[in-house]
Design an enzyme around this catalytic site. Sequence first.
Site, PDB file in Angstrom:
ATOM      1  N   GLY A 274       1.089 -18.571 -13.662  1.00  0.00           N
ATOM      2  CA  GLY A 274       1.220 -18.680 -14.843  1.00  0.00           C
ATOM      3  C   GLY A 274      -0.211 -18.621 -15.559  1.00  0.00           C
TER       4      GLY A 274
ATOM      5  N   TYR B 295       6.632 -12.171  -3.242  1.00  0.00           N
ATOM      6  CA  TYR B 295       5.569 -11.551  -4.206  1.00  0.00           C
ATOM      7  C   TYR B 295       4.975 -12.760  -5.071  1.00  0.00           C
ATOM      8  CZ  TYR B 295       3.751  -9.910  -8.934  1.00  0.00           C
ATOM      9  OH  TYR B 295       2.948  -9.432 -10.090  1.00  0.00           O
TER      10      TYR B 295
ATOM     11  N   CYS C 243       5.921 -20.646 -13.882  1.00  0.00           N
ATOM     12  CA  CYS C 243       4.931 -21.654 -13.835  1.00  0.00           C
ATOM     13  C   CYS C 243       4.648 -22.373 -12.494  1.00  0.00           C
ATOM     14  CB  CYS C 243       5.400 -22.747 -14.837  1.00  0.00           C
ATOM     15  SG  CYS C 243       7.117 -23.248 -14.767  1.00  0.00           S
TER      16      CYS C 243
ATOM     17  N   ASN D 212       8.869 -26.612 -12.961  1.00  0.00           N
ATOM     18  CA  ASN D 212       8.880 -25.150 -12.549  1.00  0.00           C
ATOM     19  C   ASN D 212      10.253 -24.772 -12.071  1.00  0.00           C
ATOM     20  OD1 ASN D 212       8.342 -22.928 -11.454  1.00  0.00           O
ATOM     21  ND2 ASN D 212       7.714 -23.768  -9.388  1.00  0.00           N
ATOM     22  N   GLY D 213      10.768 -23.751 -12.928  1.00  0.00           N
ATOM     23  CA  GLY D 213      12.237 -23.638 -12.612  1.00  0.00           C
ATOM     24  C   GLY D 213      12.749 -23.130 -13.937  1.00  0.00           C
TER      25      GLY D 213
END
Length: 491
Positions: free
Chosen positions: A48, A268, A22, A127-128
């Site tokens: 996302g 990435y 996300c 996020n995580g």
Amino acid sequence: MRTFPRHPFDPISDGDKLKEECGVFGVIGVAEAANFVALGLHALQHRGQEAGGIVSYDPEHGFNSARRFGYVRDNFTKASLMETLPGELAIGHVRYSTAGSKGHTAIRDVQPFFGEFSMGGAAIAHNGNITNAAALRRELIERGSIFQSSSDSECIIHLMARSIQKNIPERVKDALRRVEGAFSVIAMTRTKLIGVRDALGVRPLVLGRIGDDGYVLSSETCALDIIGAEFVREIEPGEMVVISKGELESSRPFAPAKPRFCIFEHVYFSRPDSILGGRSVYETRRQIGVELAREAPIDADLVCPVPDSGTPAAIGFSQESGIPFAMGIVRNQYMGRTFIEPTEQIRNMGVRLKLNVNRALIKGKRVILVDDSVVRGTTSRKIKDMILDAGAAEVHFRIASPPTAWPCFYGVDTPDRGKLLAATMSEDEMRDWIGVDSLRFISLDGLYRAAGEARGRNPDAPQYCDACFSGEYPVAPSDQIEKGFQMKAAE
């Protein structure tokens, strides 16, 4: 953010690329803040692509929210929708779901989450991944909490509801002190925008300025660029910022810890035009290619990236080796998930729906293919077959990350360890299984050098989180251990 499976037909990934789960974005102090958030989420779409949501606040209309499946461009560009999100304060979220959960995707899992408290409403986006979410969820349910989603992120809202603190920012602190794992959180009240990173700073979060009194919080700097915001700085590991219109307060709610930023963000996840830790992501990836060429030279005719993530590393490899760079594989940019009905025949086409070999360039050549990673290896085999079918004389793989041998539990969609090729095979065995003339990965030290650590990785105190490569988890994944996950034995 642990939720449900992605769309069943995604021909390019085939479960063979790691997915950041996300991205988050928030704005305060500008008119029509939700429109800025929509633009920011569009720039973060790579983090996302399954769903997105926005919550805004306006004194006249209160809190308003919209959550939709699909791309930002297909939902949050419609005037009829954006008019329902007025105000100078808004936050948003884009997400992937993880492949490990069971069930059907539900709109209730799409963030931001919202809750009404005695001192007013608040929304959060995360996020995580919370590694003790299962234990927290059990505890909260036993004490009367009623969950509306399957997401681990919802635990934060319930922990805030149980806090006895007198204001929302203090309740956010209370809640996050109970949470283990990795989190970059943005939250909003009626008057404040809040940003927090966990003590290790595993996931990114940056601060920007816009206009005279406006502030922005974002997962990456590239999303600041799209709205013309000025990059100020990164939110530091363990830091919490509380922003009112034109004012910012910083605090440190967690015990100090040595930062362990996710090194795969450099490899990435992040966009190449973003800045991480003061370093250009593009330049780091180019330098990875330089290190690869030094560590694993090979005599060949062409260096070709596997688009698009392998391109900067392939450029670096070409520059260092002197072997010409060429676009031997071309991506079809316009093949979306709704291209045609995914019949079995179409499924079998696999990566050919999105990637095509430049036959005139490849025929008779010894080709070095540079890719960002090998996860299950299935896509690598298909690409190798395409290159050989086009008449290549030799195919050599060079991989811009070390072997991915361990799953990530900090916000990355990773297969179970038994499905990771590097967990069950040596480098030579992987080479033979993929069926290429040679296969080499960058070393962990080489990756660290490319990321700016001249002496490589410090084995006693690693500078990054590299658990997916090393098996050394900076935060024990307690939920997974409870399920039987075996940690790497101490050496």
